[in-house]
Scaffold this motif. Structure first.
Motif, PDB file in Angstrom:
ATOM      1  N   UNK A   1      -2.898  -2.372  -7.707  1.00 51.52           N
ATOM      2  CA  UNK A   1      -2.949  -3.571  -8.554  1.00 51.52           C
ATOM      3  C   UNK A   1      -1.654  -3.728  -9.355  1.00 51.52           C
ATOM      4  N   UNK A   2      -1.137  -2.626  -9.860  1.00 49.78           N
ATOM      5  CA  UNK A   2       0.109  -2.690 -10.635  1.00 49.78           C
ATOM      6  C   UNK A   2       1.285  -3.093  -9.748  1.00 49.78           C
ATOM      7  N   UNK A   3       1.348  -2.538  -8.537  1.00 53.54           N
ATOM      8  CA  UNK A   3       2.427  -2.895  -7.618  1.00 53.54           C
ATOM      9  C   UNK A   3       2.343  -4.365  -7.238  1.00 53.54           C
ATOM     10  N   UNK A   4       1.119  -4.855  -7.021  1.00 55.17           N
ATOM     11  CA  UNK A   4       0.953  -6.266  -6.695  1.00 55.17           C
ATOM     12  C   UNK A   4       1.351  -7.141  -7.880  1.00 55.17           C
ATOM     13  N   UNK A   5       0.885  -6.799  -9.067  1.00 53.38           N
ATOM     14  CA  UNK A   5       1.205  -7.597 -10.248  1.00 53.38           C
ATOM     15  C   UNK A   5       2.715  -7.632 -10.489  1.00 53.38           C
ATOM     16  N   UNK A   6       3.380  -6.514 -10.204  1.00 56.73           N
ATOM     17  CA  UNK A   6       4.828  -6.434 -10.415  1.00 56.73           C
ATOM     18  C   UNK A   6       5.595  -7.324  -9.432  1.00 56.73           C
ATOM     19  N   UNK A   7       5.033  -7.514  -8.240  1.00 56.36           N
ATOM     20  CA  UNK A   7       5.715  -8.309  -7.220  1.00 56.36           C
ATOM     21  C   UNK A   7       4.962  -9.596  -6.902  1.00 56.36           C
ATOM     22  N   UNK A   8       4.129 -10.067  -7.797  1.00 54.60           N
ATOM     23  CA  UNK A   8       3.283 -11.241  -7.527  1.00 54.60           C
ATOM     24  C   UNK A   8       4.095 -12.484  -7.199  1.00 54.60           C
TER      25      UNK A   8
ATOM     26  N   UNK B   1      -7.108   5.901  -9.174  1.00 56.96           N
ATOM     27  CA  UNK B   1      -5.669   5.905  -9.445  1.00 56.96           C
ATOM     28  C   UNK B   1      -4.913   5.072  -8.410  1.00 56.96           C
ATOM     29  N   UNK B   2      -5.267   5.246  -7.128  1.00 60.38           N
ATOM     30  CA  UNK B   2      -4.598   4.487  -6.073  1.00 60.38           C
ATOM     31  C   UNK B   2      -4.863   2.991  -6.235  1.00 60.38           C
TER      32      UNK B   2
ATOM     33  N   UNK C   1       0.823  -1.205   0.000  1.00 60.12           N
ATOM     34  CA  UNK C   1       0.000   0.000   0.000  1.00 60.12           C
ATOM     35  C   UNK C   1       0.856   1.253   0.000  1.00 60.12           C
ATOM     36  N   UNK C   2       1.929   1.267   0.780  1.00 60.51           N
ATOM     37  CA  UNK C   2       2.806   2.448   0.800  1.00 60.51           C
ATOM     38  C   UNK C   2       3.407   2.710  -0.576  1.00 60.51           C
ATOM     39  N   UNK C   3       3.792   1.644  -1.258  1.00 57.89           N
ATOM     40  CA  UNK C   3       4.346   1.795  -2.616  1.00 57.89           C
ATOM     41  C   UNK C   3       3.289   2.393  -3.552  1.00 57.89           C
ATOM     42  N   UNK C   4       2.059   1.909  -3.446  1.00 56.29           N
ATOM     43  CA  UNK C   4       0.976   2.410  -4.302  1.00 56.29           C
ATOM     44  C   UNK C   4       0.635   3.859  -3.969  1.00 56.29           C
TER      45      UNK C   4
END
Length: 154
Positions: free
Chosen positions: A78-85, A72-73, A50-53
């Motif tokens: 979702x993008x941060x999660x997908x990137x580190x899935x 946007x958040x 969440x902090x990254x997002x």
């Protein structure tokens, strides 16, 4: 000129603080569902996600031009999660822990965040049919793992 810039920055900070005060709880819950962490314990991985997002949301705060900041958040989350899935493959005991990261992402977007199938597909870069299949599989997986109610004594 410097005074105007400082005033604009103070306004930006106040707006973002007001946004996070209202939306951080729901976004943290979504992050905990994504990471598969249990709801009854602290969720450090979800907090980091969440902090990254939120950091990325704040970085683009001035360029929103009337766009919904929650949207946007959520996209950044979702993008941060997908990137580190790949980090979230191991079940952590949460409600959605047994599912794959992609299934968790689709389920959270579709059910928790109420994102339309076509929007979720566009956001994830997947065909709508694939999103539909992932959603169906995740729901059936959760239903099959649900504990059966005990039979009533005769």
């Amino acid at each position: 000129m410097g005074e105007r810039r400082r005033a604009r920055e103070r306004r930006r900070v106040r707006e973002f603080e007001a946004f996070t005060a209202g939306a951080a709880g729901r976004l943290l819950h979504a992050a905990a569902l994504l990471t598969g962490e249990p709801a009854d314990r602290p969720a450090p991985v979800a907090e980091e996600l969440l902090l990254r997002a939120l950091a990325r949301t704040y970085a683009g705060w001035d360029g929103q031009c009337g766009a919904d900041p929650y949207e946007r958040a959520r996209r950044e989350l979702a993008a941060a999660f997908a990137h580190t899935a790949w980090r979230h493959r191991r079940p952590r005991g949460g409600l959605l822990g047994p599912l794959s990261p992609r299934e968790r992402l689709v389920l959270v977007l579709r059910l928790h965040e109420d994102v339309a199938e076509e929007q979720a597909a566009a956001q994830l870069g997947l065909p709508a049919e694939r999103v539909r299949t992932l959603h169906r599989h995740a729901v059936s997986e959760l239903r099959s793992r649900r504990p059966q109610p005990a039979a009533a004594p005769p």
